[in-house]
Motif scaffolding. Structure first.
Motif, PDB file in Angstrom:
ATOM      1  N   GLU A 162       0.832  -1.199   0.000  1.00 44.12           N
ATOM      2  CA  GLU A 162       0.000   0.000   0.000  1.00 44.12           C
ATOM      3  C   GLU A 162       0.870   1.252   0.000  1.00 44.12           C
ATOM      4  N   ALA A 163       0.377   2.298  -0.671  1.00 41.53           N
ATOM      5  CA  ALA A 163       1.161   3.527  -0.814  1.00 41.53           C
ATOM      6  C   ALA A 163       1.532   4.120   0.541  1.00 41.53           C
ATOM      7  N   ALA A 164       0.591   4.087   1.483  1.00 39.63           N
ATOM      8  CA  ALA A 164       0.867   4.646   2.812  1.00 39.63           C
ATOM      9  C   ALA A 164       1.948   3.843   3.529  1.00 39.63           C
ATOM     10  N   ASP A 165       1.942   2.523   3.318  1.00 41.98           N
ATOM     11  CA  ASP A 165       2.960   1.680   3.948  1.00 41.98           C
ATOM     12  C   ASP A 165       4.329   1.898   3.310  1.00 41.98           C
ATOM     13  N   VAL A 166       4.330   2.179   2.010  1.00 40.92           N
ATOM     14  CA  VAL A 166       5.596   2.485   1.337  1.00 40.92           C
ATOM     15  C   VAL A 166       6.205   3.753   1.918  1.00 40.92           C
ATOM     16  N   GLU A 167       5.387   4.793   2.059  1.00 34.95           N
ATOM     17  CA  GLU A 167       5.879   6.055   2.616  1.00 34.95           C
ATOM     18  C   GLU A 167       6.387   5.860   4.037  1.00 34.95           C
ATOM     19  N   ALA A 168       5.659   5.082   4.822  1.00 34.01           N
ATOM     20  CA  ALA A 168       6.068   4.839   6.205  1.00 34.01           C
ATOM     21  C   ALA A 168       7.389   4.076   6.262  1.00 34.01           C
ATOM     22  N   ALA A 169       7.572   3.111   5.364  1.00 36.09           N
ATOM     23  CA  ALA A 169       8.807   2.329   5.354  1.00 36.09           C
ATOM     24  C   ALA A 169      10.004   3.191   4.958  1.00 36.09           C
ATOM     25  N   VAL A 170       9.832   4.037   3.949  1.00 35.79           N
ATOM     26  CA  VAL A 170      10.924   4.917   3.520  1.00 35.79           C
ATOM     27  C   VAL A 170      11.262   5.911   4.627  1.00 35.79           C
ATOM     28  N   ARG A 171      10.249   6.430   5.284  1.00 36.93           N
ATOM     29  CA  ARG A 171      10.475   7.366   6.385  1.00 36.93           C
ATOM     30  C   ARG A 171      11.248   6.682   7.521  1.00 36.93           C
ATOM     31  N   THR A 172      10.874   5.465   7.832  1.00 38.54           N
ATOM     32  CA  THR A 172      11.554   4.739   8.900  1.00 38.54           C
ATOM     33  C   THR A 172      13.001   4.451   8.530  1.00 38.54           C
ATOM     34  N   LEU A 173      13.243   4.121   7.264  1.00 33.31           N
ATOM     35  CA  LEU A 173      14.621   3.893   6.821  1.00 33.31           C
ATOM     36  C   LEU A 173      15.451   5.162   6.978  1.00 33.31           C
ATOM     37  N   HIS A 174      14.900   6.304   6.607  1.00 34.71           N
ATOM     38  CA  HIS A 174      15.580   7.588   6.801  1.00 34.71           C
ATOM     39  C   HIS A 174      15.890   7.799   8.287  1.00 34.71           C
ATOM     40  N   GLU A 175      14.903   7.520   9.112  1.00 31.21           N
ATOM     41  CA  GLU A 175      15.063   7.725  10.554  1.00 31.21           C
ATOM     42  C   GLU A 175      16.190   6.867  11.112  1.00 31.21           C
ATOM     43  N   LEU A 176      16.200   5.596  10.753  1.00 29.04           N
ATOM     44  CA  LEU A 176      17.209   4.683  11.281  1.00 29.04           C
ATOM     45  C   LEU A 176      18.610   5.049  10.790  1.00 29.04           C
ATOM     46  N   PHE A 177      18.725   5.411   9.522  1.00 33.84           N
ATOM     47  CA  PHE A 177      20.031   5.775   8.987  1.00 33.84           C
ATOM     48  C   PHE A 177      20.559   7.039   9.670  1.00 33.84           C
ATOM     49  N   ALA A 178      19.657   7.990   9.944  1.00 32.98           N
ATOM     50  CA  ALA A 178      20.069   9.230  10.594  1.00 32.98           C
ATOM     51  C   ALA A 178      20.423   9.008  12.063  1.00 32.98           C
ATOM     52  N   GLN A 179      19.669   8.187  12.757  1.00 34.37           N
ATOM     53  CA  GLN A 179      19.890   7.972  14.189  1.00 34.37           C
ATOM     54  C   GLN A 179      21.106   7.099  14.463  1.00 34.37           C
ATOM     55  N   ASP A 180      21.237   6.006  13.720  1.00 34.20           N
ATOM     56  CA  ASP A 180      22.285   5.033  14.030  1.00 34.20           C
ATOM     57  C   ASP A 180      23.566   5.260  13.246  1.00 34.20           C
ATOM     58  N   GLU A 181      23.469   5.888  12.071  1.00 28.95           N
ATOM     59  CA  GLU A 181      24.641   6.222  11.267  1.00 28.95           C
ATOM     60  C   GLU A 181      25.491   4.979  10.963  1.00 28.95           C
ATOM     61  N   LYS A 182      24.822   3.884  10.577  1.00 28.57           N
ATOM     62  CA  LYS A 182      25.507   2.649  10.236  1.00 28.57           C
ATOM     63  C   LYS A 182      25.566   2.483   8.716  1.00 28.57           C
ATOM     64  N   SER A 183      26.534   1.706   8.276  1.00 29.44           N
ATOM     65  CA  SER A 183      26.698   1.515   6.838  1.00 29.44           C
ATOM     66  C   SER A 183      25.481   0.793   6.260  1.00 29.44           C
ATOM     67  N   LEU A 184      25.244   1.006   4.970  1.00 27.80           N
ATOM     68  CA  LEU A 184      24.097   0.375   4.322  1.00 27.80           C
ATOM     69  C   LEU A 184      24.251  -1.142   4.306  1.00 27.80           C
ATOM     70  N   GLU A 185      25.470  -1.609   4.087  1.00 25.68           N
ATOM     71  CA  GLU A 185      25.719  -3.051   4.106  1.00 25.68           C
ATOM     72  C   GLU A 185      25.398  -3.618   5.481  1.00 25.68           C
TER      73      GLU A 185
END
Length: 253
Positions: free
Chosen positions: A146-169
């Motif tokens: 669902e489109a809303a779930d896609v947006e939520a997943a992308v937002r969460t990925l942004h959040e985690l990358f910003a908070q934890d600052e871990k490599s993509l791998e």
């Protein structure tokens, strides 16, 4: 310093008391409005001249790398209890033994220790993350989500990358999945990202266009960066800001 000295001068000022009964006509209305207490006078002046304003959701100052779509993030943010670096923003936990504070501290400490063993994001990952997130969005859309779930997943990925600052791998690894397993939503998104990371082949999607923010414009002006170069300032949670300059040939510095 200018504001502090002005506030100190206002606080030190002596406002003579006014007798409303002695005032007549227009003077009476002015007398009623005149404060008799210098603290009240200073507070009123401060509120009038230096009002606090909350940024609008479409403000150009919002970090669209972290919050896609220009929206201010209003969801839950995980906090660590206690000090020390290498974790999320510090929080406080009550000392009441019956409120679960001890368990919360243990969970926070375990998460900090797990994240400390995971590789941090190199500069290349920070630079390409917007394109990776855009490609992850396409992957999720292809999964019939669902489109809303896609947006939520992308937002969460942004959040985690910003908070934890871990490599993509590392974010696609089982070690990272185990570190975030305490949050059901985060665990679900990382599982989806790991599947995407294993399946994706070929070039990344183009990152969404973004307006140059005020901080980036000031950096350009301060250092005389050519207008045909791209300036991107990444504000990191636990380290100094990262400035990425991209030339007209596409080379990043």
């Amino acid at each position: 310093r200018r504001y502090a000295s002005r506030a100190a001068a206002v606080a030190a000022a002596v406002v003579p008391p006014v007798d409303p009964a002695a005032a007549t006509g227009d003077d009476a209305g002015e007398a009623e409005a005149e404060p008799n207490n210098r603290i009240d006078f200073a507070r009123a002046l401060h509120c009038e001249k230096f009002t606090l304003q909350r940024p609008l959701p479409d403000s150009a100052e919002d970090d669209t790398e972290i919050m896609p779509g220009g929206a201010l993030f209003d969801g839950p943010v995980r906090f660590f209890a206690g000090g020390g670096g290498g974790g999320r923003k510090k929080g406080t936990v009550a000392d009441d033994p019956d409120d679960g504070a001890g368990e919360l501290r243990e969970r926070a400490q375990a998460m900090k220790e797990a994240l400390a063993k995971i590789a941090d994001a190199p500069y290349d990952d920070i630079g390409r993350f917007p394109a990776v997130a855009a490609t992850f969005r396409q992957f999720m859309e292809g999964e019939q989500v669902e489109a809303a779930d896609v947006e939520a997943a992308v937002r969460t990925l942004h959040e985690l990358f910003a908070q934890d600052e871990k490599s993509l791998e590392a974010m696609a690894s089982t070690a990272y999945a185990a570190a975030v397993v305490g949050d059901q939503n985060h665990a679900k998104v990382i599982s989806q990202f790991a599947r995407f990371w294993q399946c994706h082949r070929g070039p990344l999607a183009a990152a969404p266009p973004r307006a140059e923010r005020g901080l980036e414009a000031r950096t350009r002006s301060m250092h005389g960066i050519p207008m045909d170069w791209t300036v991107r300032v990444v504000q990191r949670a636990h380290k100094e800001d990262l400035v990425i300059l991209t030339s007209t040939e596409g080379e990043s510095h």
